[in-house]
Design an enzyme around this catalytic site. Structure first.
Site, PDB file in Angstrom:
ATOM      1  N   SER A 196       0.821  -1.221   0.000  1.00  0.00           N
ATOM      2  CA  SER A 196       0.000   0.000   0.000  1.00  0.00           C
ATOM      3  C   SER A 196       0.849   1.262   0.000  1.00  0.00           C
ATOM      4  O   SER A 196       0.442   2.297  -0.539  1.00  0.00           O
ATOM      5  CB  SER A 196      -0.929   0.003   1.211  1.00  0.00           C
ATOM      6  OG  SER A 196      -0.185  -0.123   2.418  1.00  0.00           O
TER       7      SER A 196
ATOM      8  N   ASP B  48      -3.199   7.173  10.102  1.00  0.00           N
ATOM      9  CA  ASP B  48      -3.290   5.845  10.718  1.00  0.00           C
ATOM     10  C   ASP B  48      -1.961   5.361  11.298  1.00  0.00           C
ATOM     11  O   ASP B  48      -1.882   4.244  11.801  1.00  0.00           O
ATOM     12  CB  ASP B  48      -3.814   4.825   9.701  1.00  0.00           C
ATOM     13  CG  ASP B  48      -2.941   4.729   8.455  1.00  0.00           C
ATOM     14  OD1 ASP B  48      -1.864   5.364   8.439  1.00  0.00           O
ATOM     15  OD2 ASP B  48      -3.333   4.034   7.494  1.00  0.00           O
TER      16      ASP B  48
ATOM     17  N   HIS C 129       0.584   5.010   6.934  1.00  0.00           N
ATOM     18  CA  HIS C 129       0.696   5.653   5.626  1.00  0.00           C
ATOM     19  C   HIS C 129       1.075   7.126   5.784  1.00  0.00           C
ATOM     20  O   HIS C 129       0.569   7.809   6.674  1.00  0.00           O
ATOM     21  CB  HIS C 129      -0.620   5.515   4.854  1.00  0.00           C
ATOM     22  CG  HIS C 129      -0.986   4.097   4.575  1.00  0.00           C
ATOM     23  ND1 HIS C 129      -1.918   3.407   5.343  1.00  0.00           N
ATOM     24  CD2 HIS C 129      -0.525   3.223   3.646  1.00  0.00           C
ATOM     25  CE1 HIS C 129      -2.034   2.177   4.881  1.00  0.00           C
ATOM     26  NE2 HIS C 129      -1.194   2.034   3.849  1.00  0.00           N
TER      27      HIS C 129
END
EC number: 2.3.1.45
Length: 797
Positions: free
Chosen positions: A94, A270, A273
């Site tokens: 990600s 979070d 990220h």
């Protein structure tokens, strides 16, 4: 008592620290710094890409500064131009997906982050023929290996750029176990040879894992600790670097994102990220690594090779080398002759014989000595801004970096004050002082990057206009009073203005128009000369005999104003004139004369205002309307107070208007008409009080005498990348770097000023027949330069 102490202190300083000793110290500093940087390059490597990918710091909150080089901010058109017919692949988790999105948004800002996140995401710009893919492989495993292995086959089209990286999923799925780390090492060991094989034909980057903000991580991510991330990064670096036995790995480790994340991860939503600004910085770094060597942006020195020497530069190097050798031979011969002529003691009488008088220094020796010194100085220019020996960094504006140095030089300028030799309006000491403080302010403006702050920009525009005002005032006054329209005067002025710039155009491979201010003052000088020299030649002496000649001069000035207005509002006519060969060779920049038209138009009236002011002032002075005695106000008490009040109000009104300016284009449109208000207000404030005319700042006046050299030299040996960045002689200490580079810069400017003066006496002799011969030689030189330039342009195309 204080004045006596000041004078004694100044004499003591001058005794131990003169301009000559300062220059010797500057030379020693340059040699030491050059040796240190050469040793550093040899030890740490000469690849600025490595610095870009591995080190840097934040300037302010969001501006990233790589170590030792400048990063270009790519626009959409530039990115598409660089990546045309290219295929870029991002492989990983990600975090790599975030980097993919930020990279694509440089090409297409409207591209949205949507769809299933855990799958491949394609992007294609068909117009630019750019293809960027994200391939979802969150773990370094057999699936990622298979994807990479396919590209190693000869029959498959390989991506031009591959950006890969993963680790956090392995930590998360296996709960941070040591077995997972061991498996990761095995998997990356099997993938490393494949990446190395791809790196021979493509650009391959392995992105190290960024730190996390552990306090913000959700419960199912608590096992992803910074300690684990560091262990995975160490494994990746050691394996990738040892993938080739006998040479350096071709796979580039993208570790700079770790440094960026350390400063910004607290802003994460979070804890895992990165915030958008950090991802954009990393994407821009990737763009610089790949595109700088293709597009070669001036303000993107990272990853750029040194530009090859042109034919003209090689010939210039040969000329300077011959000058140095010639001077050394001359010096050795002269020294041997001096030894032979030394006084010797008569043994019988015990007395010394009379010494033979040394012959005067010949023009040839001065010529060779001047070009010997100039050759060494030009070598320093080349090292600073072309040879990639010294480092460069981007500018970053803050109010403190501009205003604190301004206050500092103001205090110094006020402290070093002396009485003027004469108390006339705009006397020589005062104009030198005016040039000096304006030049210092402009230098601070350039190095601090203050052009981004509109109020400062508008005030600096007034300072540039004031220089041109002085051009109009000074040259008009000379021709009006002296009536000297001879060719010697014209050649001397043109030589002093243009000598350094012509040399730099040759050595630094830059067009004449690049140093825009010199073409500007040169053209305006010729305009003033032609206006006054054309029939009928009207001088003050002639006008004193018949007042009608004043009206004749005013008609000339009115015609000049009419021509200025016509050219200002007829861009086509202006461009046709300056696009004619060979004028186009001097005034074109990037293939057209628009930049020259813009620069000329920006201050189109101020030289005329300077001429008009000189005419009015000299007329009032001739009729003894002004009181210019020591300590006397310029006018009667009432008129002086009234004019002072009007001047202060006008000065402040202009400053308020400039500070409230919102649009640069609109303010630039008004600037040519209103800049004279602040200039005239300053002149009146400075000259109406008698005590103000009686003193001047010797500190500012010293810099004023070399203001032209300071303005030109700053392009390459104080600033860098043709003024887009800052020269870094001492990395890691910005304050010390500025002090050292400024000291060397000022010494060089002063030496060049002296060289120019020495050569002007030789190259521009007073004897007309000798002068015409020299002019024929100069014309032949420029013809040769034009021919070589044409050959050079053809070879480039």
């Amino acid at each position: 008592m204080a004045a006596l102490a000041y004078n004694l202190g100044k004499r003591e300083i001058n005794h131990y620290f003169s301009v000559r000793s300062a220059k010797v110290l500057a030379l020693v500093a340059v040699l030491l710094l050059a040796v240190c940087h050469l040793a550093s390059r040899r030890y740490r490597g000469n690849d600025s890409c490595e610095y870009l990918l591995s080190s840097g710091r934040f300037l302010g909150e969001k501006v990233w500064q790589p170590h030792s080089c400048m990063m270009h901010k790519y626009k959409i058109s530039e990115a598409k131009n660089c990546l045309v017919d290219k295929h870029i692949a991002f492989i990983g988790d990600s975090r790599i997906r975030q980097l993919f999105y930020s990279f694509v948004k440089i090409i297409n800002p409207q591209f949205k982050e949507e769809g299933n996140k855990h799958e491949n995401i394609p992007f294609e710009d068909k117009i630019a023929s750019v293809k960027v893919d994200f391939l979802w492989h969150p773990e370094v495993n057999g699936s990622m290996k298979q994807c990479i292995k396919v590209w190693t086959e000869d029959s498959v089209a390989k991506p031009h750029v591959i950006v890969a990286g993963a680790a956090t999923w392995s930590i998360k799925i296996h709960n941070g176990s040591n077995e997972a780390l061991s498996q990761y090492k095995m998997n990356i060991t099997s993938i490393a040879p494949l990446l190395e094989k791809l790196a021979k034909t493509s650009d391959v980057y392995w992105v190290l894992q960024d730190p996390v903000y552990e306090d913000l991580l959700s419960e199912n991510r608590k096992m992803i600790t910074n300690e684990k991330i560091d262990a995975y990064n160490e494994a990746a670096v050691s394996i990738l670097n040892s993938s080739t036995r006998n040479s350096k790995s071709h796979v580039k480790v993208f570790s700079v994102s770790k440094l960026i994340a350390q400063e910004t991860i607290m802003e994460s939503l979070d804890g895992l990220h990165l915030p958008e600004s950090s991802r954009e910085t990393s994407a821009m770094i990737l763009m610089n690594v790949y595109c700088n060597k293709i597009l070669k942006p001036v303000d993107g020195s990272c990853c750029q090779p040194r530009p090859p020497l042109t034919l003209i530069q090689k010939l210039a190097a040969c000329f300077f080398t011959l000058s140095i050798v010639g001077y050394l031979i001359f010096y050795i011969i002269h020294r041997n002759a001096h030894r032979k002529n030394k006084p010797c003691t008569d043994l019988e009488s015990g007395e010394e014989k009379k010494n033979i008088i040394n012959p005067p220094v010949s023009p040839l020796e001065i010529f060779l000595q001047s070009f010997c010194k100039l050759g060494l100085i030009m070598a320093y220019f080349y090292m600073c801004d072309r040879a990639n020996l010294f480092m460069k960094e981007n500018k970053f504006y803050t109010h403190s970096t501009f205003f604190i140095p301004i206050i500092y030089i103001l205090v110094l300028g006020v402290f070093y004050n002396e009485n003027t030799k004469e108390t006339k309006v705009l006397n020589r000491e005062q104009t030198d002082e005016w040039k000096g403080w304006m030049q210092l302010v402009i230098l601070i403006y350039h190095i601090s990057g203050a052009s981004t702050f509109l109020p400062v920009y508008m005030h600096i525009r007034v300072l540039v206009a004031a220089y041109l005002f002085q051009t109009g005032y000074g040259h008009f006054s000379y021709f009006w009073v002296k009536g000297d329209f001879g060719i010697h005067r014209v050649c001397q002025v043109l030589f002093r203005l243009n000598f350094l710039v012509v040399v730099l155009c040759i050595v630094m491979d830059r067009p004449y128009q690049f140093y825009y201010f010199v073409p500007l003052v040169t053209v305006w000088f010729m305009v003033i000369y032609v206006t006054l020299a054309l029939w009928p030649q009207i001088t003050q002496k002639k006008a004193n005999g018949n007042c009608l000649w004043h009206f004749g001069l005013l008609l000339k000035l009115a015609f000049l104003l009419l021509c200025i207005c016509f050219l200002a509002y007829s861009q086509g006519a202006f461009e046709k004139i300056f696009s004619l060969w060979p004028l186009s060779k001097c005034f074109e920049l990037k293939g057209n004369v628009y930049e020259w038209w813009f620069r000329w138009r920006l201050d189109r009236y101020v030289v005329f205002h300077g001429m008009l002011f000189a005419f009015i002032y000299l007329a009032l002075q001739k009729r003894q309307i002004l009181s210019e005695g020591k300590g006397e106000p310029l006018f009667s008490s009432k008129i002086s107070n009234f004019l002072l009040f009007i001047s202060v109000v006008s000065f402040l009104t202009y400053s308020i208007w400039a500070s409230s300016c919102k649009n640069k284009a609109q303010c630039n449109e008004l600037h040519p008409s209103v800049s004279v208000v602040q200039i005239l207000a300053f002149i009146l404030i400075r000259n109406i009080p008698g005590y103000a005319r009686s003193v001047y700042s010797s500190f500012f006046a010293w810099f004023g005498k070399i203001s032209l050299e300071l303005f030109i030299c700053q392009y390459h040996i104080w600033l860098a990348a043709d003024t887009r960045g800052i020269l870094v002689l001492i990395p890691g200490n910005p304050m010390l770097n500025i002090i050292v580079s400024t000291f060397i810069f000022v010494c060089v400017a002063h030496e060049i000023s002296q060289i120019t003066n020495d050569l002007a006496q030789i190259i521009i002799p007073k004897d007309n027949s000798s002068l015409l011969k020299r002019l024929a030689c100069i014309a032949a030189f420029f013809c040769g330069l034009l021919i070589l330039s044409s050959i050079q342009d053809k070879s480039r195309h």
